[in-house]
Scaffold this motif. Structure first.
Motif, PDB file in Angstrom:
ATOM      1  N   ILE A 286     -29.579   1.829  -3.165  1.00 21.82           N
ATOM      2  CA  ILE A 286     -29.015   2.947  -3.917  1.00 21.82           C
ATOM      3  C   ILE A 286     -27.533   2.687  -4.201  1.00 21.82           C
ATOM      4  N   ILE A 287     -26.844   2.177  -3.199  1.00 20.43           N
ATOM      5  CA  ILE A 287     -25.432   1.834  -3.424  1.00 20.43           C
ATOM      6  C   ILE A 287     -25.329   0.782  -4.518  1.00 20.43           C
ATOM      7  N   ALA A 289     -27.305   0.375  -7.023  1.00 19.39           N
ATOM      8  CA  ALA A 289     -27.539   1.002  -8.323  1.00 19.39           C
ATOM      9  C   ALA A 289     -26.270   1.677  -8.841  1.00 19.39           C
ATOM     10  N   TYR A 290     -25.599   2.398  -7.940  1.00 17.60           N
ATOM     11  CA  TYR A 290     -24.362   3.059  -8.366  1.00 17.60           C
ATOM     12  C   TYR A 290     -23.269   2.051  -8.677  1.00 17.60           C
ATOM     13  N   LEU A 291     -23.194   1.014  -7.859  1.00 22.09           N
ATOM     14  CA  LEU A 291     -22.195  -0.026  -8.082  1.00 22.09           C
ATOM     15  C   LEU A 291     -22.412  -0.651  -9.455  1.00 22.09           C
ATOM     16  N   ARG A 293     -23.679   0.746 -12.081  1.00 21.26           N
ATOM     17  CA  ARG A 293     -23.213   1.646 -13.136  1.00 21.26           C
ATOM     18  C   ARG A 293     -21.684   1.683 -13.198  1.00 21.26           C
ATOM     19  N   LEU A 294     -21.101   1.676 -12.013  1.00 23.58           N
ATOM     20  CA  LEU A 294     -19.640   1.684 -11.931  1.00 23.58           C
ATOM     21  C   LEU A 294     -19.076   0.439 -12.611  1.00 23.58           C
ATOM     22  N   GLN A 297     -19.324   0.757 -16.325  1.00 25.61           N
ATOM     23  CA  GLN A 297     -18.294   1.682 -16.784  1.00 25.61           C
ATOM     24  C   GLN A 297     -16.935   0.994 -16.780  1.00 25.61           C
TER      25      GLN A 297
END
Ligand code: UDP
Ligand code: MG
Length: 318
Positions: A286-287, A289-291, A293-294, A297
């Motif tokens: 999960i981390i 996945a967010y990483l 996206r980050l 961005q």
């Protein structure tokens, strides 16, 4: 040429230890530009060379007034040296080419013709690669295959940075602030009408390749990570699998306990380990996945790129 008038064409070539080819390069490019006609500049970037490249640039600039020499502080590598040249050049159309004459500048008229028919980018696509080792060709082929698999951008295979681009495409490219630059991928990502022009890649005119294996590996890593978060997503996949395995262990040990064939203490240990490890991997995923996206961005690429506008008060092409 003063600051205000814009040449019709810029030729941009990064040069690292290219003293041997530069005179020949400028001669051949110059002849092609004479044939094409119109105003032009040849922007040569000395990427912190250790040989006489910079001195030779001065010499060729004295002979051909179209030559603009740019010297970087130190060696920045092919892609950044090219970026430096691209940000200095002022042409309406820009030809990106290697200084070693592996890509024939004589293709320019054909590229211009394709651009006249509406292409935003005309890229050279290699049919054969002369004078390159089997190893180089094999690694290059593998590189393009992996890139094709892992990225969502359609990066054409067997294509270097040799291409003619419009000022509009170049301005978008220069506005992309990412630090690890994989230029051929970025140009592909920009889109517009991208047209291939096939050619036979020659052996180097002089000198040797500046891309030893380590540099190629780094280049490949840059390319993949710049266009794909698949490696990060892999942790998510592994997380799900490990969580499932962990949960299975949990159930198995509990059931075993109830049926009574267990070493004392084993059940609680296995159950806790299975659950915790599974959850841990899942959380890592999960981390990831967010990483991812980050990271996307953070690259700060434009959300969209307008090609033309018709009608309205502007009345036609912007
Ligand atoms: N180059 C550069 N800086 C570097 C390495 C290469 O400016 O650190 C230039 C080099 O002078 C050439 C181009 O990038 O004009 C492509 O390099 P090379 O021909 O060695 O790569 P290959 O064609 O073997 O892939
Ligand atoms: Mg080369």
């Amino acid at each position: 040429m003063n600051q205000t008038d814009q040449p019709a064409l810029s030729v941009v070539a990064p040069c690292y230890n290219e003293e041997g080819v530069l005179p020949e390069f400028v001669k051949r490019v110059g002849a092609v530009l004479d044939g094409v006609g119109g105003t032009a500049e040849i922007v040569l970037v000395d990427d912190g060379s250790r040989d006489r490249t910079w001195a030779v640039m001065g010499e060729v600039a004295a002979i051909d007034p179209r030559v603009v020499g740019v010297r970087l502080m130190r060696n920045h590598g092919h892609q950044l040296a090219l970026t430096a040249g691209l940000s200095v050049c002022r042409g309406e159309r820009i030809l990106i080419i290697d200084a070693d004459l592996q890509d024939p500048p004589e293709l320019l008229p054909d590229m211009i013709a394709l651009m006249d028919q509406g292409a935003d980018v005309v890229y050279g696509q290699r049919r054969v690669r002369e004078g390159e080792s089997l190893f180089k060709r094999a690694t290059a082929a593998a590189f393009y295959r992996i890139i094709g698999r892992l990225t969502d951008v359609d990066i054409p295979s067997d294509t270097g940075d040799f291409r003619l681009v419009t000022r509009r495409v170049l301005d978008i490219l220069l506005a992309m602030p990412e630090r690890h630059r994989f230029i051929r991928g970025m140009v592909a990502w920009i889109g517009g009408r991208q047209v291939a022009l096939q050619y036979d890649r020659k052996a180097r005119a002089a000198g040797e390749t500046k891309y030893p294996l380590m540099k190629m590996v780094r280049f490949a890593v840059d390319a993949i990570t710049a266009f794909s978060v698949v490696p990060l997503m892999a942790s998510m996949m592994i997380g799900w699998i490990m969580a499932a395995v962990g949960f299975a262990f949990f159930v198995y040990s509990i059931v075993g306990f109830m049926l009574g064939y267990n070493i004392p203490g084993w059940t609680s240990l296995m159950a806790a380990m299975g659950l915790l490890f599974g959850m841990q991997f899942l959380m890592l995923g999960i981390i990831g996945a967010y990483l991812g996206r980050l990271y996307d961005q953070n690259k700060g690429r434009p959300l969209f790129m307008i090609r033309d506008i018709v009608g309205g008060s502007g009345g036609g092409k912007q």
